[in-house]
Motif scaffolding. Structure first.
Motif, PDB file in Angstrom:
ATOM      1  N   UNK A   1     -26.476 -10.050 -12.136  1.00 61.13           N
ATOM      2  CA  UNK A   1     -26.495 -11.464 -12.449  1.00 61.13           C
ATOM      3  C   UNK A   1     -26.418 -11.616 -13.970  1.00 61.13           C
ATOM      4  N   UNK A   2     -25.437 -12.367 -14.445  1.00 63.34           N
ATOM      5  CA  UNK A   2     -25.318 -12.584 -15.885  1.00 63.34           C
ATOM      6  C   UNK A   2     -25.495 -14.060 -16.193  1.00 63.34           C
ATOM      7  N   UNK A   3     -26.099 -14.328 -17.316  1.00 65.03           N
ATOM      8  CA  UNK A   3     -26.354 -15.707 -17.711  1.00 65.03           C
ATOM      9  C   UNK A   3     -25.225 -16.192 -18.611  1.00 65.03           C
ATOM     10  N   UNK A   4     -24.704 -17.373 -18.307  1.00 71.58           N
ATOM     11  CA  UNK A   4     -23.726 -18.040 -19.158  1.00 71.58           C
ATOM     12  C   UNK A   4     -24.473 -19.067 -19.998  1.00 71.58           C
ATOM     13  N   UNK A   5     -24.041 -19.210 -21.241  1.00 69.07           N
ATOM     14  CA  UNK A   5     -24.642 -20.175 -22.157  1.00 69.07           C
ATOM     15  C   UNK A   5     -23.601 -21.224 -22.499  1.00 69.07           C
ATOM     16  N   UNK A   6     -24.019 -22.470 -22.488  1.00 65.88           N
ATOM     17  CA  UNK A   6     -23.116 -23.558 -22.823  1.00 65.88           C
ATOM     18  C   UNK A   6     -23.745 -24.488 -23.824  1.00 65.88           C
ATOM     19  N   UNK A   7     -22.880 -25.240 -24.511  1.00 67.02           N
ATOM     20  CA  UNK A   7     -23.390 -26.207 -25.472  1.00 67.02           C
ATOM     21  C   UNK A   7     -22.342 -27.281 -25.719  1.00 67.02           C
ATOM     22  N   UNK A   8     -22.792 -28.353 -26.331  1.00 68.48           N
ATOM     23  CA  UNK A   8     -21.892 -29.426 -26.738  1.00 68.48           C
ATOM     24  C   UNK A   8     -21.280 -29.072 -28.091  1.00 68.48           C
ATOM     25  N   UNK A   9     -20.423 -29.924 -28.604  1.00 71.87           N
ATOM     26  CA  UNK A   9     -19.734 -29.676 -29.868  1.00 71.87           C
ATOM     27  C   UNK A   9     -20.693 -29.553 -31.053  1.00 71.87           C
ATOM     28  N   UNK A  10     -21.698 -30.407 -31.114  1.00 73.29           N
ATOM     29  CA  UNK A  10     -22.631 -30.363 -32.242  1.00 73.29           C
ATOM     30  C   UNK A  10     -23.749 -29.344 -32.050  1.00 73.29           C
ATOM     31  N   UNK A  11     -23.863 -28.777 -30.848  1.00 67.99           N
ATOM     32  CA  UNK A  11     -24.874 -27.767 -30.575  1.00 67.99           C
ATOM     33  C   UNK A  11     -26.247 -28.311 -30.241  1.00 67.99           C
ATOM     34  N   UNK A  12     -26.388 -29.623 -30.148  1.00 67.62           N
ATOM     35  CA  UNK A  12     -27.692 -30.214 -29.852  1.00 67.62           C
ATOM     36  C   UNK A  12     -28.093 -30.061 -28.391  1.00 67.62           C
ATOM     37  N   UNK A  13     -27.108 -30.104 -27.484  1.00 67.98           N
ATOM     38  CA  UNK A  13     -27.380 -29.888 -26.064  1.00 67.98           C
ATOM     39  C   UNK A  13     -26.987 -28.457 -25.736  1.00 67.98           C
ATOM     40  N   UNK A  14     -27.927 -27.719 -25.151  1.00 62.48           N
ATOM     41  CA  UNK A  14     -27.672 -26.343 -24.739  1.00 62.48           C
ATOM     42  C   UNK A  14     -28.096 -26.197 -23.289  1.00 62.48           C
ATOM     43  N   UNK A  15     -27.342 -25.395 -22.554  1.00 61.33           N
ATOM     44  CA  UNK A  15     -27.693 -25.148 -21.164  1.00 61.33           C
ATOM     45  C   UNK A  15     -27.355 -23.720 -20.785  1.00 61.33           C
TER      46      UNK A  15
END
Length: 135
Positions: A1-15
């Protein structure tokens, strides 16, 4: 199981979410064209519970276009993060462009090909094509 990291353009929202997608879906509908500023969006589906917001939850803003599904944006930079009605539907769409790791899955389907613009050309990628959605 690998974790994917995501974010918005400004980096304020991360998931984060677990497991890379097996296939991707390219949506050519008029709503996706407008929200992306281009030919549409490339997405993969996950259960909404698979998405863990780790920063910036207070910046999430939702918009539901007439006749469309809810889209979720960062209120600060406007980046489109999720579609498909997240978080209240059975399946949500994650925008591939928000994922920080390389996503190597192939396009499995082109949706809303009836909305392909005259300036667009669909690749000969072997993916299924649907006039509207695949459901």
């Amino acid at each position: 199981m690998s974790t994917l990291h995501g974010s918005c353009l400004c980096g304020s929202v991360k998931f984060e979410l677990e497991n890379p997608p097996e296939t991707l879906r390219f949506c050519h509908c008029t709503s996706c064209k407008k929200l992306s500023g281009g030919a549409g969006t490339v997405n993969f589906g996950v259960p909404p519970s698979a998405i863990r917001i780790v920063a910036g939850e207070e910046l999430l803003q939702q918009f539901t276009p007439p006749g469309g599904s809810t889209k979720t944006f960062c209120r600060s930079c406007g980046a489109n993060l999720f579609g498909g009605g997240w978080p209240t539907t059975e399946r949500a769409s994650v925008r591939v462009t928000t994922i920080e790791e390389p996503v190597e899955a192939a396009i499995g389907a082109h949706l809303f090909v009836r909305s392909v613009a005259p300036w667009e050309s669909l690749p000969e990628d072997g993916a299924q094509r649907f006039e509207t959605s695949s459901s």
